[in-house]
Design a protein around this motif. Structure first.
Motif, PDB file in Angstrom:
ATOM      1  N   GLY A 231       0.759  -1.240   0.000  1.00 46.99           N
ATOM      2  CA  GLY A 231       0.000   0.000   0.000  1.00 46.99           C
ATOM      3  C   GLY A 231       0.790   1.292   0.000  1.00 46.99           C
ATOM      4  N   ASP A 232       0.038   2.386  -0.258  1.00 39.58           N
ATOM      5  CA  ASP A 232       0.589   3.747  -0.385  1.00 39.58           C
ATOM      6  C   ASP A 232       1.704   3.788  -1.424  1.00 39.58           C
ATOM      7  N   VAL A 260      -1.648  -4.718  -2.296  1.00 35.49           N
ATOM      8  CA  VAL A 260      -2.899  -4.320  -1.646  1.00 35.49           C
ATOM      9  C   VAL A 260      -2.922  -2.795  -1.537  1.00 35.49           C
ATOM     10  N   THR A 261      -4.117  -2.262  -1.469  1.00 36.37           N
ATOM     11  CA  THR A 261      -4.265  -0.806  -1.422  1.00 36.37           C
ATOM     12  C   THR A 261      -3.909  -0.264  -0.037  1.00 36.37           C
ATOM     13  N   GLY A 262      -3.434   0.988  -0.037  1.00 34.83           N
ATOM     14  CA  GLY A 262      -3.252   1.759   1.187  1.00 34.83           C
ATOM     15  C   GLY A 262      -4.219   2.921   1.194  1.00 34.83           C
ATOM     16  N   ASN A 263      -4.225   3.689   2.259  1.00 37.63           N
ATOM     17  CA  ASN A 263      -5.176   4.797   2.341  1.00 37.63           C
ATOM     18  C   ASN A 263      -4.940   5.842   1.248  1.00 37.63           C
ATOM     19  N   HIS A 264      -3.684   6.038   0.831  1.00 39.72           N
ATOM     20  CA  HIS A 264      -3.415   7.071  -0.175  1.00 39.72           C
ATOM     21  C   HIS A 264      -3.884   6.663  -1.567  1.00 39.72           C
ATOM     22  N   GLU A 265      -4.038   5.377  -1.819  1.00 37.48           N
ATOM     23  CA  GLU A 265      -4.630   4.978  -3.103  1.00 37.48           C
ATOM     24  C   GLU A 265      -6.061   5.498  -3.218  1.00 37.48           C
ATOM     25  N   TYR A 266      -6.767   5.573  -2.097  1.00 31.73           N
ATOM     26  CA  TYR A 266      -8.154   6.045  -2.144  1.00 31.73           C
ATOM     27  C   TYR A 266      -8.228   7.567  -2.248  1.00 31.73           C
ATOM     28  N   PHE A 267      -7.112   8.253  -2.046  1.00 25.84           N
ATOM     29  CA  PHE A 267      -7.056   9.687  -2.327  1.00 25.84           C
ATOM     30  C   PHE A 267      -6.657   9.936  -3.779  1.00 25.84           C
ATOM     31  N   SER A 268      -6.256   8.864  -4.491  1.00 25.31           N
ATOM     32  CA  SER A 268      -5.641   9.025  -5.810  1.00 25.31           C
ATOM     33  C   SER A 268      -6.356   8.266  -6.917  1.00 25.31           C
ATOM     34  N   GLY A 269      -7.514   7.668  -6.600  1.00 25.18           N
ATOM     35  CA  GLY A 269      -8.234   6.885  -7.599  1.00 25.18           C
ATOM     36  C   GLY A 269      -7.853   5.425  -7.499  1.00 25.18           C
ATOM     37  N   ALA A 270      -8.337   4.740  -6.463  1.00 26.32           N
ATOM     38  CA  ALA A 270      -7.900   3.372  -6.170  1.00 26.32           C
ATOM     39  C   ALA A 270      -8.221   2.411  -7.307  1.00 26.32           C
ATOM     40  N   ALA A 271      -9.414   2.513  -7.869  1.00 30.56           N
ATOM     41  CA  ALA A 271      -9.805   1.577  -8.930  1.00 30.56           C
ATOM     42  C   ALA A 271      -8.859   1.676 -10.126  1.00 30.56           C
ATOM     43  N   SER A 272      -8.499   2.910 -10.485  1.00 30.30           N
ATOM     44  CA  SER A 272      -7.580   3.106 -11.616  1.00 30.30           C
ATOM     45  C   SER A 272      -6.199   2.541 -11.314  1.00 30.30           C
ATOM     46  N   TRP A 273      -5.762   2.708 -10.067  1.00 28.10           N
ATOM     47  CA  TRP A 273      -4.436   2.206  -9.716  1.00 28.10           C
ATOM     48  C   TRP A 273      -4.406   0.691  -9.617  1.00 28.10           C
ATOM     49  N   VAL A 274      -5.486   0.078  -9.182  1.00 30.49           N
ATOM     50  CA  VAL A 274      -5.534  -1.383  -9.156  1.00 30.49           C
ATOM     51  C   VAL A 274      -5.370  -1.928 -10.571  1.00 30.49           C
ATOM     52  N   ALA A 331      -1.890  -6.379   4.681  1.00 34.59           N
ATOM     53  CA  ALA A 331      -2.873  -5.378   5.117  1.00 34.59           C
ATOM     54  C   ALA A 331      -2.110  -4.101   5.419  1.00 34.59           C
ATOM     55  N   HIS A 332      -2.478  -3.016   4.782  1.00 32.84           N
ATOM     56  CA  HIS A 332      -1.680  -1.796   4.862  1.00 32.84           C
ATOM     57  C   HIS A 332      -1.501  -1.275   6.281  1.00 32.84           C
ATOM     58  N   GLN A 333      -2.572  -1.191   7.058  1.00 35.56           N
ATOM     59  CA  GLN A 333      -2.495  -0.548   8.366  1.00 35.56           C
ATOM     60  C   GLN A 333      -2.336  -1.576   9.496  1.00 35.56           C
ATOM     61  N   PRO A 334      -1.435  -1.306  10.432  1.00 38.09           N
ATOM     62  CA  PRO A 334      -1.258  -2.233  11.563  1.00 38.09           C
ATOM     63  C   PRO A 334      -2.518  -2.438  12.390  1.00 38.09           C
ATOM     64  N   VAL A 335      -3.437  -1.458  12.406  1.00 40.62           N
ATOM     65  CA  VAL A 335      -4.647  -1.594  13.227  1.00 40.62           C
ATOM     66  C   VAL A 335      -5.517  -2.752  12.756  1.00 40.62           C
ATOM     67  N   GLN A 336      -5.254  -3.282  11.581  1.00 39.14           N
ATOM     68  CA  GLN A 336      -6.030  -4.406  11.080  1.00 39.14           C
ATOM     69  C   GLN A 336      -5.617  -5.733  11.721  1.00 39.14           C
ATOM     70  N   ILE A 337      -4.624  -5.685  12.598  1.00 38.52           N
ATOM     71  CA  ILE A 337      -4.120  -6.900  13.235  1.00 38.52           C
ATOM     72  C   ILE A 337      -5.195  -7.596  14.078  1.00 38.52           C
ATOM     73  N   HIS A 338      -6.102  -6.848  14.662  1.00 35.48           N
ATOM     74  CA  HIS A 338      -7.088  -7.462  15.553  1.00 35.48           C
ATOM     75  C   HIS A 338      -8.029  -8.389  14.790  1.00 35.48           C
ATOM     76  N   GLU A 339      -8.417  -7.977  13.589  1.00 40.71           N
ATOM     77  CA  GLU A 339      -9.214  -8.868  12.734  1.00 40.71           C
ATOM     78  C   GLU A 339      -8.384 -10.055  12.274  1.00 40.71           C
ATOM     79  N   ALA A 340      -7.113  -9.819  12.007  1.00 35.85           N
ATOM     80  CA  ALA A 340      -6.239 -10.917  11.583  1.00 35.85           C
ATOM     81  C   ALA A 340      -6.135 -11.975  12.673  1.00 35.85           C
ATOM     82  N   VAL A 341      -6.037 -11.541  13.926  1.00 35.91           N
ATOM     83  CA  VAL A 341      -5.978 -12.486  15.041  1.00 35.91           C
ATOM     84  C   VAL A 341      -7.259 -13.316  15.097  1.00 35.91           C
ATOM     85  N   ARG A 342      -8.405 -12.646  14.944  1.00 32.57           N
ATOM     86  CA  ARG A 342      -9.690 -13.353  15.015  1.00 32.57           C
ATOM     87  C   ARG A 342      -9.841 -14.388  13.899  1.00 32.57           C
TER      88      ARG A 342
END
Length: 414
Positions: A231-232, A260-274, A331-342
């Motif tokens: 990401g980013d 995988v996308t990061g938050n800055h892809e969604y500031f820049s047109g994520a679909a086009s960048w994918v 997963a771009h952001q570390p905060v997503q770790i909690h879902e990863a654990v689950r």
């Protein structure tokens, strides 16, 4: 809610204005003997720097013409970094100032040799006569002025040197960091499997095609089995930055490159960048999973995608997998770790934090992320956070050097 936002914005503005007034006072007002050109130039320099910085931020986020973004980005973003370290250096100077003011004055030899005048007999002096006074060199600046100039000069030199060295570190390209990660479910045949983790390249008005080529050369030199771009990647549209990203088509790994996308892809047109990264030969993992020879590789969208209805979907990416196999999640952001654990992920690879990028930004990053940089364990899941290859905003890093990490997976059965 609007009133609260307005009050917070006003408070933030007051803090910024006060901090800049303080810097101007210490660097320009306290180092001059009175109003004049130097003080006016100082005010113009600080106000102009912030005008360029705000202009650079607004131009990037509003998709202004790319030539304008490039004109504003260098001076504007560098001023952001410089203003931080000018403030920190001036604050540090407050510790030095009282010590310098207390130093004993040095006396010249001539002054020490002059004897104190003795009082003459009253009969030989006129009644109106006064004892002679030692001459005072009116042209010498006061001790406070001298100390202020010394502290201001030292603060300016420290700030410029810090930003200069930090910028050089970014522009010369990321270094390679190697980390071994043991996975309980990894078979012996996969022992030593290497994943090159690349995050936060941030191609944009400053870091362009040449920087992308440095990243590609660095990654390819490690001869990885798999490349994970977490990401980013960009700060701008495919139209503006497609040529800058073109060298990424030369990324080489035995089992390919995944994105995988990061938050800055969604500031820049994520679909086009994918679509663009797919054209460049990378494999986007949009809440998806693929089976590698010895483990599952999954990827989820960034949480910023929720604003467009394309946020992370862990159930879709991981819900029906064989849990006896090891699983590596991008997963771009570390905060997503909690879902990863689950969801029973063995290793999550992330970026986003830049390691704080500009010290003491690591303290701010630590308040918003479970891990700022490096490898940590959360239950049975391990999280590795890269400091990133590039930089956002100022092309400068202080206390958080850029890196590309080669993760070497280790089997406990080896």
């Amino acid at each position: 809610m609007v009133i609260v936002f307005a009050l917070v914005a006003l408070l933030a503005l007051a803090v910024v204005v006060s901090a800049n007034w303080y810097v101007w006072r210490r660097l320009f007002r306290d180092t001059t003997e009175g109003p004049g050109r130097t003080r006016r130039l100082g005010a113009v320099l600080i106000a102009g720097g912030w005008a360029l910085a705000v202009g650079a931020l607004v131009a990037e986020r509003t998709g202004a013409p790319f030539w304008l973004q490039r004109v504003l980005a260098w001076p504007g973003f560098l001023w952001l970094a410089l203003s931080i370290y000018l403030l920190l250096a001036v604050l540090a100077g407050e510790l030095l100032r009282p010590l310098l003011l207390r130093l004993p004055r040095r006396r010249g030899r001539a002054g020490a040799a002059v004897p104190r005048p003795e009082s003459a007999p009253a009969a030989t002096l006129p009644e109106s006569a006064e004892p002679p006074r030692p001459p005072t060199p009116a042209a010498d600046p006061s001790r406070r002025l001298v100390v202020s100039r010394f502290v201001a000069g030292a603060a300016a030199a420290a700030a410029v040197g810090t930003v200069g060295y930090g910028t050089y570190g970014v522009l010369r390209g990321p270094s390679v960091k190697r980390v071994t990660v043991p996975l309980a479910k990894l078979p012996r045949a996969a022992h030593g499997y290497r994943i090159a983790v690349v995050s936060d390249i941030h191609l944009g008005p400053i870091l362009g095609r040449g920087f992308a080529q440095k990243v590609v050369d660095t990654v390819n030199a490690t001869q990885p089995d798999l490349i994970a771009v977490v990401g980013d990647l960009v700060d701008g549209s495919v139209k503006d930055l497609g040529p800058a990203a073109a060298p990424l088509a030369r990324l080489r790994a035995r089992h390919g490159a995944y994105f995988v996308t990061g938050n800055h892809e969604y500031f820049s047109g994520a679909a086009s960048w994918v679509e663009e990264v797919r054209r460049l030969g990378m494999h986007p993992l949009e809440n998806a999973r693929t089976e590698m020879p010895w483990f599952d590789l999954a990827g989820v969208n960034d949480v910023q995608g929720e604003s467009e209805g394309h946020g992370p979907d862990f159930t879709r990416a991981l819900g029906d997998r064989d849990t006896t196999r090891a699983c590596v999640l991008l997963a771009h952001q570390p905060v997503q770790i909690h879902e990863a654990v689950r969801h029973g992920v063995d290793l999550q690879l992330s970026g986003h934090t830049h390691g704080g990028q500009l010290w003491p930004g690591n303290l701010v990053a630590a308040a918003a992320n479970p891990t700022v940089a490096g490898l940590e364990r959360y239950g049975d899941t391990q999280l590795y956070v890269s400091r990133g290859a590039g930089a956002w905003g100022p092309p400068t890093r202080v206390g958080a050097p850029s890196d590309i990490t080669v993760i070497e997976l280790a089997s406990r059965h080896a």
